[in-house]
Design an enzyme around this catalytic site. Structure first.
Site, mmCIF file in Angstrom:
data_model
loop_
_atom_site.group_PDB
_atom_site.id
_atom_site.type_symbol
_atom_site.label_atom_id
_atom_site.label_comp_id
_atom_site.label_asym_id
_atom_site.label_seq_id
_atom_site.Cartn_x
_atom_site.Cartn_y
_atom_site.Cartn_z
ATOM 1 N N HIS A 25 0.856 -1.209 0.000
ATOM 2 C CA HIS A 25 0.000 0.000 0.000
ATOM 3 C C HIS A 25 0.886 1.252 0.000
ATOM 4 C CE1 HIS A 25 -3.806 -2.207 1.641
ATOM 5 N NE2 HIS A 25 -3.372 -2.680 0.492
ATOM 6 N N GLU A 64 1.156 3.705 2.038
ATOM 7 C CA GLU A 64 1.821 4.022 3.319
ATOM 8 C C GLU A 64 3.084 3.166 3.503
ATOM 9 O OE1 GLU A 64 -1.300 3.154 2.693
ATOM 10 O OE2 GLU A 64 -2.713 3.816 4.224
ATOM 11 N N GLU A 112 -19.495 3.833 -24.998
ATOM 12 C CA GLU A 112 -19.239 4.719 -26.147
ATOM 13 C C GLU A 112 -20.388 4.712 -27.140
ATOM 14 O OE1 GLU A 112 -14.417 4.814 -26.667
ATOM 15 O OE2 GLU A 112 -15.789 5.636 -28.138
ATOM 16 N N GLY A 140 -29.543 5.447 -25.403
ATOM 17 C CA GLY A 140 -30.975 5.629 -25.124
ATOM 18 C C GLY A 140 -31.435 4.697 -24.013
HETATM 19 N N1 LIG Z 1 -16.250 9.119 -34.642
HETATM 20 C C1 LIG Z 1 -15.782 9.442 -33.402
HETATM 21 C C2 LIG Z 1 -15.843 8.530 -32.344
HETATM 22 N N2 LIG Z 1 -16.372 7.296 -32.592
HETATM 23 C C3 LIG Z 1 -16.420 6.345 -31.701
HETATM 24 C C4 LIG Z 1 -16.857 4.986 -32.183
HETATM 25 O O1 LIG Z 1 -17.860 4.548 -31.325
HETATM 26 C C5 LIG Z 1 -15.662 4.010 -32.165
HETATM 27 O O2 LIG Z 1 -15.288 3.864 -30.821
HETATM 28 C C6 LIG Z 1 -14.559 4.549 -33.009
HETATM 29 O O3 LIG Z 1 -14.657 3.970 -34.237
HETATM 30 C C7 LIG Z 1 -13.222 4.339 -32.345
HETATM 31 O O4 LIG Z 1 -12.601 3.164 -32.818
HETATM 32 P P1 LIG Z 1 -11.366 2.560 -32.036
HETATM 33 O O5 LIG Z 1 -11.951 1.903 -30.847
HETATM 34 O O6 LIG Z 1 -10.497 3.727 -31.602
HETATM 35 O O7 LIG Z 1 -10.708 1.638 -32.974
HETATM 36 N N3 LIG Z 1 -15.426 8.889 -31.103
HETATM 37 C C8 LIG Z 1 -14.872 10.127 -30.890
HETATM 38 O O8 LIG Z 1 -14.472 10.441 -29.767
HETATM 39 N N4 LIG Z 1 -14.786 11.030 -31.906
HETATM 40 C C9 LIG Z 1 -15.213 10.738 -33.162
HETATM 41 O O9 LIG Z 1 -15.103 11.576 -34.061
#
Ligand SMILES: Nc1c(/N=C/[C@H](O)[C@H](O)[C@H](O)COP(=O)(O)O)[nH]c(=O)[nH]c1=O
Length: 363
Positions: free
Chosen positions: A51, A53, A292, A299
């Site tokens: 840890h 500490e 993401e 939704g």
């Molecule tokens: N299209 C965009 C995003 N798009 C996010 C998408 O859901 C997907 O995660 C992307 O294709 C990322 O791919 P990987 O996991 O990096 O290979 N996310 C962002 O933050 N900005 C954008 O413009």
């Protein structure tokens, strides 16, 4: 000689630096000060190891005698994988302890403090408390609810779209914003997207930071098992992938995914019950979940009120399109008054974009 808050800030900064690498333990930092000199520093680096500490007091050695220690979380008082820190502090001769936040676990909360006070050590609680609570919000939430702290993240244009009507979304936000997203991927135990995002974007959902970083476990919500077998999340072996389907999916259809190394779990008869899914993830000690999207998934999390934080990256672009995608799908509310009231906790600019963080209002 610095102020108490300066020493605690130093301990907090060390803890911040280890965020993402200590799970399922919290990120903790400790500083030992003797007559105005910093004589020991330490942070908890990995679950199962010493840890904060322990590292700080070991660095202080003899100088711990009569010193003060600043620690961002209440010292443990129980025999876990290592002896209790409260005993170590007592035996080291430290004369006063400054604690930023108490342990959220009701089984141990306050016990470490009591042991220190019983040993005649001065204990001061609450220095930089709000920063310490923010730092380990995932851990605190998980200890209390046994489900992951859920962060929804979206990237939109100035006119509120997440993709063109064609589905194209590369790229809406800037390199800097997308890099910021990868820091959050590193800090979360798992990342979740819906199967439409897999089909449309074929993402890796990995953490690609210049200095490395931890890949989150990848959770794909895919009711009818439509994930392509050649999708990156199935074939790249970069991180564990769990595909969540409903129970109508035939066992034999799961086999190719399991042979590719994915785990396929069926959680419910129809639409995925998010609360059931979160309990399932919690039972696997997943303390934080980064969602993401896409819009259907967001939704559902909104309708179920099943999230703790919402991060929006907005890019200075206008793309229009009546049928363009937006951040939250689902049926939506009938009246604005039924909308979820949020508090905006931060607005910052990143590259040419802005990043807004909001949390549901507490009633
Ligand atoms: N299209 C965009 C995003 N798009 C996010 C998408 O859901 C997907 O995660 C992307 O294709 C990322 O791919 P990987 O996991 O990096 O290979 N996310 C962002 O933050 N900005 C954008 O413009």
């Amino acid at each position: 000689m610095l102020k108490h808050s300066d020493y605690m800030e130093l301990a907090l900064n060390m803890a911040k630096a280890t965020q993402g690498q200590t799970s399922p333990n919290p990120a903790v930092g400790a500083v030992v000060v003797k007559d105005g000199d910093i004589v020991g520093l330490g942070a908890h680096l990995k679950a199962g190891e010493g840890h904060a500490e322990v590292h700080a007091i070991r660095a202080a050695g003899e100088k711990a005698e009569g010193a003060d220690i600043y620690v961002t979380l209440e010292p443990c008082s129980h025999y876990g994988k290592t002896p209790p820190c409260s005993q170590l502090i007592i035996s080291s001769g430290i004369k006063s302890v400054f604690i930023a936040s108490t342990d959220p676990n009701p089984l141990v909360s306050g016990k470490g403090i009591q042991q220190l006070r019983d040993a005649g050590i001065q204990v001061h609680v609450g220095e930089c408390q709000s920063e310490a609570l923010e730092l380990n919000k995932h851990f605190f939430h998980f200890i209390k609810h046994k489900t992951p702290y859920v962060t929804l993240k979206t990237a939109i244009t100035l006119d509120g779209k997440t993709a063109a009507p064609s589905g194209d979304s590369k790229w809406i936000t800037s390199e800097e914003s997308r890099l910021d997203v990868h820091y959050d991927r590193h800090r979360h135990d798992a990342i979740l997207v819906g199967v439409n995002t897999i089909i449309r974007d074929n993402p890796h959902l990995t953490t690609r930071l210049p200095q490395g970083g931890k890949n989150p476990i990848r959770i794909i919500v895919d009711n009818h098992l439509r994930t392509p077998l050649d999708a990156n999340v199935v074939t790249d072996n970069e991180s564990k992938t769990i595909i969540v389907t409903n129970e109508s999916v035939k066992e034999e259809d799961k086999i190719p995914f399991m042979e590719a190394g994915c785990e396929v779990i069926s959680l419910s008869l129809s639409r995925i019950d998010l609360h059931h899914l979160l309990r399932e993830l919690g039972s696997r000690s997943i303390q934080s979940l980064y969602v993401e999207g896409g819009s259907a998934v967001h939704g559902s999390f909104l309708e179920e009120r099943a999230f703790q934080e919402f991060i929006m990256y907005m890019a200075p672009k206008l793309i229009g399109g009546r049928d363009a995608f937006t951040s939250f799908g689902g049926s939506g509310v009938a009246a604005i008054t039924e909308g979820l009231e949020m508090n905006i906790v931060s607005i910052e600019s990143i590259g040419e974009d802005i990043k807004i963080v909001a949390v549901p209002k507490k009633h």
